[in-house]
Structure formats: structure tokens, C-alpha cells
Design a protein around this motif. Structure first.
Motif, short mmCIF file in Angstrom:
data_model
loop_
_atom_site.label_atom_id
_atom_site.label_comp_id
_atom_site.label_asym_id
_atom_site.label_seq_id
_atom_site.Cartn_x
_atom_site.Cartn_y
_atom_site.Cartn_z
N SER A 78 0.82 -1.20 0.00
CA SER A 78 0.00 0.00 0.00
C SER A 78 0.86 1.26 0.00
O SER A 78 0.52 2.26 -0.64
N LEU A 79 1.99 1.22 0.69
CA LEU A 79 2.91 2.36 0.71
C LEU A 79 3.36 2.71 -0.71
O LEU A 79 3.53 3.89 -1.04
N ARG A 80 3.57 1.69 -1.52
CA ARG A 80 4.05 1.91 -2.89
C ARG A 80 2.92 2.18 -3.87
O ARG A 80 3.19 2.33 -5.06
N HIS A 81 1.71 2.25 -3.38
CA HIS A 81 0.56 2.52 -4.24
C HIS A 81 -0.33 3.60 -3.63
O HIS A 81 -1.54 3.47 -3.55
N GLU A 82 0.31 4.65 -3.13
CA GLU A 82 -0.37 5.87 -2.69
C GLU A 82 -1.30 5.64 -1.49
O GLU A 82 -2.27 6.37 -1.30
N SER A 105 -3.72 -1.54 4.71
CA SER A 105 -3.77 -0.81 3.44
C SER A 105 -4.89 0.22 3.42
O SER A 105 -5.06 0.91 2.41
N GLY A 106 -5.64 0.33 4.52
CA GLY A 106 -6.76 1.27 4.54
C GLY A 106 -6.48 2.51 5.35
O GLY A 106 -6.52 3.63 4.83
N THR A 107 -6.15 2.36 6.62
CA THR A 107 -5.90 3.53 7.47
C THR A 107 -4.42 3.66 7.84
O THR A 107 -3.88 4.77 7.84
N THR A 108 -3.74 2.56 8.13
CA THR A 108 -2.36 2.64 8.61
C THR A 108 -1.42 3.20 7.55
O THR A 108 -0.57 4.05 7.84
N ALA A 109 -1.54 2.74 6.31
CA ALA A 109 -0.65 3.21 5.24
C ALA A 109 -0.81 4.69 4.98
O ALA A 109 0.12 5.35 4.50
N LYS A 110 -1.97 5.26 5.30
CA LYS A 110 -2.21 6.69 5.10
C LYS A 110 -1.63 7.54 6.23
O LYS A 110 -1.70 8.77 6.17
N GLN A 111 -1.09 6.88 7.27
CA GLN A 111 -0.58 7.62 8.41
C GLN A 111 0.89 7.32 8.72
O GLN A 111 1.46 7.89 9.64
N LEU A 112 1.53 6.46 7.92
CA LEU A 112 2.90 6.05 8.20
C LEU A 112 3.86 7.21 7.95
O LEU A 112 3.89 7.77 6.86
N ALA A 146 6.44 -1.86 -13.01
CA ALA A 146 7.40 -1.58 -11.94
C ALA A 146 6.71 -0.95 -10.75
O ALA A 146 6.01 0.04 -10.89
N ALA A 147 6.94 -1.50 -9.60
CA ALA A 147 6.27 -1.01 -8.40
C ALA A 147 6.72 0.40 -8.05
O ALA A 147 5.93 1.24 -7.66
N ASP A 148 8.01 0.68 -8.17
CA ASP A 148 8.50 2.00 -7.82
C ASP A 148 7.98 3.05 -8.79
O ASP A 148 7.73 4.20 -8.41
N ALA A 149 7.78 2.66 -10.04
CA ALA A 149 7.25 3.62 -11.01
C ALA A 149 5.84 4.04 -10.64
O ALA A 149 5.46 5.19 -10.76
N ILE A 150 5.06 3.08 -10.16
CA ILE A 150 3.69 3.39 -9.75
C ILE A 150 3.69 4.33 -8.57
O ILE A 150 2.97 5.32 -8.54
N SER A 151 4.54 4.06 -7.59
CA SER A 151 4.51 4.86 -6.37
C SER A 151 5.01 6.27 -6.59
O SER A 151 4.70 7.17 -5.83
N ASP A 152 5.79 6.48 -7.65
CA ASP A 152 6.34 7.81 -7.87
C ASP A 152 5.48 8.66 -8.78
O ASP A 152 5.76 9.83 -9.01
N ASP A 153 4.43 8.09 -9.33
CA ASP A 153 3.56 8.86 -10.21
C ASP A 153 2.68 9.78 -9.41
O ASP A 153 2.14 9.42 -8.39
N ASP A 154 2.50 10.99 -9.86
CA ASP A 154 1.60 11.94 -9.20
C ASP A 154 0.21 11.79 -9.76
O ASP A 154 0.02 11.41 -10.87
#
Length: 622
Positions: free
Chosen positions: A109-113, A358-365, A614-622
Motif C-alpha cells: 500500500s505504501l508503494r501505491h499511494e 492498506s486502509g488507514t495505517t498506510a495513510k498515516q505512516l 514496476a512497483a516503484d514507477a507506480i509509487s512515484d507517479d503523481d
């Protein structure tokens, strides 16, 4: 005679070694990096995406994932098959399956916004797979809300002192949220003041117990209504349980709408100290009591009056079918495989945790490296709760007239309270305290489930294009839908039915969450090993499908409908409920098998062609 110290020793050793070794390996495996901006910072909005200090977020996460299941499941399993298989499944399965499941769900979830597992799998297998998983997860959240609201009602009805204390600590959480985020007052000072207030609320609750409608309560209990209002249903033959369920559903809906800083973060942080004290205090009491003090002389068995000790009083092994145990005559045929692995869910592995991670915790890490303690370590902490439940039941062993809530509550509160007397805490205070600990776990999990259900429905709708979709995406409307449907399930079903559905759906979702993580890793790099997630995924998928099939054919069809394996249902409502349950089981299995096929095809294609996303490519997209 063996003592409960051996249960504690086994769990502490396996968990400690696993966190140091396997937890570190997984952190390196997914490439946790503090230089990468987390979704909490990238999308900070003051509502859902709010960076939280590590101890605050650990408190929220632990409080949210640790509900009633790691208490009910281990206690039931210990009295059906014996304490040895129950302890082994918790001690071995938790670090190798459950902690991996939670950690990978949070990391992906961290790598997917900060999106849910439904969104993540949709990135790789398409909208069809995404919608299927989101609907599966949404249905599970409703079951969680219903089951936990009912258990809270049972706890607060049995221990009115816990009701007063629960209301007080929720109020303290509101004030603490204002203290931290509006007044910007010192965090450490607030911790001392408000944590002290939480523990003081325990004393206040014992002095001033509270009930809603008339009933049989301890002397001095304040009853809010002189008679039962017409709109309050009687659940499990108690109007007070029905009244508390209504209050909890309204509370859960309201809490899920409020910004996370106003209630969710501060409340979970404060209640975590209560939970740490209950779980940690019980584990410490076992060690101190075994080596130094023994149990207090006021710790006596509530039915026999015998002095309790820290010796194990239940059987180590009651047979594969549980026919030698104290519950043999009151339960249907219970084969250890596959039902042990569905009975003990949250103490070992739980799909609901993937929704929290992936619901609340990832949004607060706040930092990526926090994921190891919060994701992997948080699940190990829940395993400790399961260990405490096993210690409690093996010490007191009260076989109630039925399984489920009626079995778990007296064993956990009474047995846990008896264990705490080893630290010099009077038994009359220790038992209500452990009841409050259980209520605290349930409260935080229940309202988090409502919030997660809202997230699921909003992701299913996406961008609203019709008036119906606009209503469904409205936070006030969708939380009301969840609460109303959960109440309907409680009003028309039975506890045994809800628990079976919850357990099966929960474990099957765990397998699907592991499928999501495995798909993510396969598309990330063709060199990534998939055994860590793929092995647990295949194991839990196989076990759960077999378990749900057994439940549907043997327990419901053969028993409640045909009367072959048990007494048949005689009422139209009961028969209709049985048919609906079989339909739900069929839908759950069908959705899961379809998703397994879609995910397997994607992984095979990604590994064969090397064209994974690529996982990192997804996470870096705005």
C-alpha cells in the motif's frame, strides 16, 4: 502438571527470533527506504492522510487489528481439540503467515499511494479483479461490524463497569485530539495526563457501573431507562445487549466520519496503553507468579470455589474430531483439519488486517522503516493476545453452555483476572479490568471496520457519474448503509451463523491479500522470490475453501436444512437464513477461485515476458 509458563515461553521465543531475523529480511526484501516520501506526507489532507508518530500509529494499528477474534478463537480451539494444537498454530503460524500478510499488505500500500489491496490488484489484473476483491472486502467489513458490535454488547452487559470506563476513555480521546492537533500542546505531557485518565476511568467504572435498560446487574449499577424503549431489540435474550449494539453502531458510524486526528489516532493511542497493560501485564504475571509469588489467594474458580493456580487444567489433546473435549456434546463434528485454522483466525492470520494495513495505517505512516514494527511487529503483538487468551482458559476452564461469546467472555475475564493477581492486583478489580481490555479491543476494531467499509465502497464507485453513485460515495450515506445492514444481520441471524461466515470470509480474504502481495512482487521484478507470500497464500486458500465447503455441506445443508447431521431449523426465518448462508459461502468461494485464476495468469505472464509493471514507477507517479 505443566504450567502456563510453557505457553508464554514458546510464544515469546518464536516471536522474538522471527521479528529479529525474518522481519529484518522482509524489510530488506521490499526495500524499505526512509528517503522515499510516504503517502501520509505526499497527500497530507488533515482528514485521512495524516502523518503519525510511530508510537501513536502503533497504538492505532494494534488497537484496530486486535479485536474479539484472537480471544474467542483460541479459547474455543483449546476446549475443542486441546491446548497443544492451539498453541502450535499461534506460535508457528503467526510469524510465518500472519505477520508476513500484515507487513506485505502495508508495504504494498505504501508503494501505491496508500490505496487498498483492491486498488493494488486492479493495477495489475484490471478493473474486474479490483471490483471483485473490493466487493469481497466490503462484505467482510459488514460482517466484522456486526460480529464485533454484538460482542461489545455482550461484554458491556456482563460487566457494566466496563461500559462506564469505555465511555470515559472515548471522551478523553476527543480531548486529547484537541490537545495535540488544535492546541499544539506537548505530546509527552499529554501522554502522562491522558493515559493516567484512562486508567483512572477503570476505577470510576468499577465504582459507578452503567447499563441502558433494566436487567440483572451488580449492586449500584446506574440504569439509564426505567423501561425498555420499543425500538430496542432483544439480542441473545437480553434487551441491554440490543441497546448497547444500537449505541455501538451509531458510535461506529460517527467515529468513521470524523477526521482521524479527532478520535481515531488519539483514542487508539490511549487505549493501546490499556491493551499493553492487559496483555503485557498478564504475560509478566505468568512469569512472576510461576517463579516468585503464585496466584493471589482471592483467585478462586467461580463455579467450584477452588483455589486457582498457574497450572494447565485443560487437556493437551482431545482428538482429531474433538470428541474427548468438554464441548463435544454441544458442538457439531469438528475435524481439526480444516476447522482449527478457521477457528483461530486473528491470533494467527486475518484478512481484516490487510484492510487496516492498506486502509488507514498506510495513510498515516511517517517513515517507510516504521512498517517493520507496525506491520510485522503489530501482528506478533496480536499473537501475544491469543497467548494470553490460551493462558486464561487453561487456568480457569469454564465450559459455558454454548461456544462463541458465552464461552470466551467468562474465561478471558475471569482467567485473565486470576492471572493478574500474581502481581498483587485484587481479583475483584482484575476481572473487570480484563473485561475492559476486551471491550477496548472490540471498540477500536469495530469503528475502524466501518471506516474501512466506507473506503471500500468509495473505491468501488470511483468518480461518481450518476445520482446513485453520488449517494453511494457520500460518507454519511455509505456509513449508514454499513450500520443498517450490520444491524439487520444481527436481528435476523444467530451468533453461530455470523461467526462461521466471519471466520471463513476473513481467512479467505487473508489468502487473497497474500495473492495481491505476490502479484505485486511478481510484477515488480522477475528476480523476486515468491515463496514468502505465495506459500502462505496457497496454504490458506486451500484450507479455507475446504473449511467453507465443510461448513456449507455438513453444518448448514446437512444439519439446519436436512436434519441429517444436526437438528433441522423449524422456523421459516431460520430456514431462509440457512439458504442465504449457503449462497454467501458459494459466492465467497466463487469470487476467491476467480481471483486466484486471474492472479496466477498475471504472475505467469509477468515471469514469462518480464513485462510486469514496476512497483516503484507506480509509487512515484503523481
Amino acid at each position: 502438571m505443566a504450567g502456563v509458563i510453557w505457553i508464554v515461553a514458546l510464544v515469546l521465543v518464536t516471536f522474538s527470533v522471527s521479528y529479529v531475523a525474518y522481519g529484518r529480511y522482509l524489510s530488506q526484501f521490499v526495500g524499505l527506504d526512509d528517503s522515499r516520501e510516504t503517502p501520509a506526507h505526499k497527500y497530507q489532507d488533515g482528514q485521512e492522510y495524516v502523518p503519525a508518530k510511530k508510537p501513536v500509529l502503533l497504538g492505532h494499528h494494534y488497537s484496530s487489528i486486535a479485536g474479539g477474534a484472537p480471544v474467542v478463537g483460541p479459547i474455543t480451539a483449546a476446549l475443542v481439540w486441546g491446548w497443544v494444537p492451539a498453541v502450535l498454530w499461534v506460535a508457528i503460524g503467526n510469524p510465518l503467515l500472519g505477520a508476513v500478510h500484515d507487513f506485505v499488505s502495508l508495504s504494498s500500500s505504501l508503494r501505491h499511494e496508500g490505496k487498498s489491496i483492491g486498488y493494488i490488484i486492479g493495477e495489475y489484473v484490471g478493473e474486474r479483479g479490483k471490483d471483485m476483491l473490493l466487493w469481497f472486502a466490503f462484505l467482510l467489513t459488514i460482517l466484522v461490524v456486526a460480529v464485533f458490535a454484538l460482542v461489545i454488547g455482550v461484554v458491556l452487559n456482563a460487566y457494566p463497569s466496563a461500559a462506564t470506563a469505555s465511555l470515559l476513555y472515548v471522551t478523553l480521546a476527543f480531548v486529547f485530539g484537541v490537545w495535540l492537533y488544535q492546541l499544539n500542546l506537548p505530546f509527552s505531557v499529554g501522554t502522562v495526563v491522558f493515559v493516567g485518565g484512562v486508567f483512572a476511568s477503570v476505577w470510576v467504572g468499577i465504582q459507578y457501573p452503567l447499563a441502558i435498560v433494566p436487567g440483572d446487574y451488580p449492586a449500584g449499577t446506574t440504569v439509564l431507562f426505567e423501561s425498555t424503549p420499543f425500538f430496542v431489540p432483544s439480542l441473545l435474550e437480553s434487551a441491554n445487549i440490543g441497546a448497547w449494539v444500537l449505541v455501538m453502531l451509531v458510535y461506529g458510524a460517527a467515529a468513521s466520519i470524523l477526521p482521524v486526528w479527532m478520535l481515531l489516532q488519539p483514542r487508539d493511542y490511549l487505549s493501546s496503553f490499556l491493551l499493553y497493560a492487559g496483555v503485557g501485564g498478564s504475560l509478566l504475571a505468568v512469569i512472576v507468579g510461576t517463579l516468585i509469588t503464585g496466584m493471589g489467594t482471592d483467585a478462586v474458580h467461580p463455579e467450584t470455589g477452588a483455589q486457582l493456580t498457574l497450572d494447565i487444567t485443560t487437556g493437551a489433546w482431545y482428538g482429531f474430531l474433538g470428541q474427548g473435549g468438554p464441548l463435544a456434546e454441544m458442538l457439531p463434528l469438528m475435524p481439526l483439519f480444516p476447522l482449527l485454522f478457521l477457528t483461530i483466525a486473528c491470533g494467527t492470520i486475518s484478512g481484516f488486517h490487510s484492510l487496516v494495513s492498506s486502509g488507514t495505517t498506510a495513510k498515516q505512516l511517517n517513515k517507510e522503516t516504521d512498517a517493520r514494527l507496525i506491520g510485522y511487529g503489530g501482528m506478533l503483538a496480536e499473537g501475544l493476545l491469543a497467548a494470553v487468551a490460551l493462558c486464561a482458559v487453561t487456568v480457569v476452564a469454564i465450559p459455558a453452555s454454548s461456544g462463541g461469546i458465552g464461552l470466551a467472555l467468562p474465561n478471558f475475564a475471569t482467567g485473565g483476572g486470576a492471572i493478574l493477581t500474581a502481581l498483587g492486583i485484587p481479583f475483584e478489580y482484575a476481572a473487570p479490568f480484563m473485561a475492559l481490555v476486551l471491550a477496548s479491543f472490540l471498540l477500536t476494531s469495530m469503528d475502524t471496520a466501518v471506516r474501512l467499509g466506507r473506503y471500500m465502497l468509495e473505491e468501488i464507485v470511483g468518480t461518481p457519474e450518476t445520482p446513485v453513485e453520488e449517494y453511494a460515495a457520500n460518507r454519511y450515506v455509505n456509513t449508514s448503509i454499513i450500520a443498517v445492514v450490520a444491524f439487520f444481520l444481527l436481528g435476523s441471524g444467530r451468533w453461530e451463523d455470523l461467526w462461521t461466515l466471519f471466520g471463513g470470509a476473513n481467512q479467505l480474504l487473508a489468502s487473497l491479500a497474500l495473492l495481491t502481495g505476490t502479484v505485486w512482487l511478481a510484477n515488480w521484478s522477475e528476480s523476486k522470490q515468491l515463496i514468502s507470500t505465495g506459500g502462505p497464500m496457497a496454504l490458506m486458500g486451500f484450507i479455507t475453501v475446504i473449511g467453507l465447503t465443510w461448513t456449507g455441506l455438513y453444518q448448514i445443508l446437512g444439519g439446519r436444512l436436512l436434519g441429517i447431521t444436526a437438528d433441522a431449523e423449524t422456523t421459516l426465518l431460520g430456514q431462509a437464513s440457512a439458504v442465504v448462508q449457503i449462497a454467501i459461502i458459494a459466492v465467497l468461494i466463487g469470487l476467491a477461485l476467480s481471483l486466484f485464476k486471474i492472479g496466477y495468469d498475471n504472475m505467469r505472464t509477468a515471469r514469462r515476458t518480464g513485462d510486469g509493471v514496476a512497483a516503484d514507477a507506480i509509487s512515484d507517479d503523481d
